[in-house]
Design an enzyme around this catalytic site. Structure first.
Site, PDB file in Angstrom:
ATOM      1  N   VAL A   1       0.826  -1.204   0.000  1.00 35.37           N
ATOM      2  CA  VAL A   1       0.000   0.000   0.000  1.00 35.37           C
ATOM      3  C   VAL A   1       0.863   1.258   0.000  1.00 35.37           C
ATOM      4  CG1 VAL A   1      -1.738   1.320   1.269  1.00 35.37           C
ATOM      5  CG2 VAL A   1      -1.927  -1.172   1.134  1.00 35.37           C
TER       6      VAL A   1
ATOM      7  N   ALA B   1       2.901   1.585   7.759  1.00 35.78           N
ATOM      8  CA  ALA B   1       3.762   0.549   8.321  1.00 35.78           C
ATOM      9  C   ALA B   1       3.075  -0.149   9.497  1.00 35.78           C
ATOM     10  CB  ALA B   1       5.081   1.159   8.778  1.00 35.78           C
TER      11      ALA B   1
ATOM     12  N   SER C   1      -7.446  -1.577   9.997  1.00 34.16           N
ATOM     13  CA  SER C   1      -7.883  -2.837   9.388  1.00 34.16           C
ATOM     14  C   SER C   1      -9.341  -3.099   9.727  1.00 34.16           C
ATOM     15  CB  SER C   1      -7.031  -3.995   9.906  1.00 34.16           C
ATOM     16  OG  SER C   1      -7.586  -5.242   9.524  1.00 34.16           O
TER      17      SER C   1
ATOM     18  N   TYR D   1      -3.670  -9.320  15.856  1.00 37.00           N
ATOM     19  CA  TYR D   1      -3.466  -8.208  14.932  1.00 37.00           C
ATOM     20  C   TYR D   1      -4.623  -7.212  15.039  1.00 37.00           C
ATOM     21  CZ  TYR D   1      -3.208  -5.705  10.469  1.00 37.00           C
ATOM     22  OH  TYR D   1      -3.168  -4.732   9.501  1.00 37.00           O
TER      23      TYR D   1
END
Length: 316
Positions: A11, A71, A116, A142
């Site tokens: 991305v 990142a 996300s 995550y």
């Protein structure tokens, strides 16, 4: 100037190229872990090392007015960490907050955080897509780390006046995509039969160009400050339909065996691959109405156009 972290990633790299192409006079700082790469004129590489709670961003932030933070420590298939959640927190929460604190102190006006859809959860029920204002319900390490990073950034924004924008993408595909999506395309190109001909689910995806387009808008749009946005191509498809559409983009037929999704989920559970089956057979839809309404945004590429570019990238 605009700072993009993760500038060599899937991305981040696409975003750097888009920002440079949009405005030849605009300078883009590309934060990278290590040097040695060549960059086009106008893109200023800055070696910062790993994303950690103690990374020094002073040089990278010099003269920067906005940051797009791409990142992150992403999902690791064979994680050898003694405490995976703690490692995700160290990078995605503490490392991100360290950057944002230094950005606020350096006078950065806006901070765009690529989060996300896993913050919302792992699956949706039919007709009930995730929305940007849902209560977060992450299930894996995550997703938990991304949720906690969002919360920490909101607290910092309230304290400092930093304009925070959060974008939560679902699965991102495009030229150069890796992992399962790339493997799936290679299987189809080789004509391999796949037992995915009767999957009746609905999944949202986002083409890389569409995600990058939204990130560019979020850098400057007045209505973006302080908001959370979901993003997709605006068309949800079943895995069966997705495979057929990829085949169309390739210009070749696909061989899909009509195995019911319930059978696949049962077989996967027997061999300890329940999560894999859930991603193939379960639904995950996102509602981008808020993104459309507040930002006037429409995905520049259709699903078919995005798949065509992805297939062309695979051939190169």
């Amino acid at each position: 100037m605009i700072l993009v972290t993760g500038a060599t990633g899937f991305v981040g790299g696409a975003l750097v190229r888009r920002l440079r192409a949009d405005d030849g006079a605009r300078r883009v700082v590309a934060a990278v872990r290590r040097g040695g790469l060549s960059w086009p004129e106008g893109i200023l590489p800055c070696q910062v090392g790993d994303l950690t709670p103690s990374t020094d961003w002073t040089h990278a932030l010099d003269g920067v007015c906005a940051v797009v933070h791409c990142a992150a420590r992403v999902h690791v298939m064979s994680d050898t960490s003694a405490d995976p959640l703690e490692e995700f927190r160290r990078v995605n929460v503490q490392g991100t907050l360290n950057l944002a604190r230094q950005a606020a102190a350096a006078g950065v006006r806006r901070f765009v955080f690529v989060s996300s859809i896993k913050v919302n959860g792992e699956a949706t029920q039919p007709g009930r897509p995730f929305t940007a204002d849902d209560v977060p319900a992450p299930l894996d390490s995550y997703g938990v780390s991304k949720m906690e990073a969002e919360q920490a950034l909101r607290d910092l924004a309230n304290q400092t006046g930093l304009e925070l924008v959060i974008v939560r993408p679902p699965l991102v595909y495009g030229p150069g995509v890796k992992a399962n999506f790339a493997a799936m395309m290679r299987w189809l190109r080789r004509g391999m039969p796949l037992p995915l001909g009767r999957i009746q689910n609905a999944r949202s995806l986002v083409a890389l160009d569409n995600l990058v387009d939204l990130l560019v808008i979020c850098l400057t749009h007045p209505a973006a400050a302080g908001q959370v946005f979901l993003v997709s191509d605006g068309e949800d498809v079943s895995v069966t339909e997705l495979l057929r559409r990829i085949g169309q983009a390739m210009g070749r037929p696909v061989r899909l065996l009509p195995i019911p999704g319930a059978w696949i989920e049962w077989a996967a559970a027997m061999v300890g691959k329940r999560n894999v089956a859930q991603r193939l057979c379960g639904s995950l839809q996102v509602d981008i109405e808020k993104t459309r309404r507040l930002l006037g945004w429409r995905p520049p590429l259709t699903l078919d156009q995005g798949l065509k570019k992805t297939v062309e990238g695979l051939a190169q």
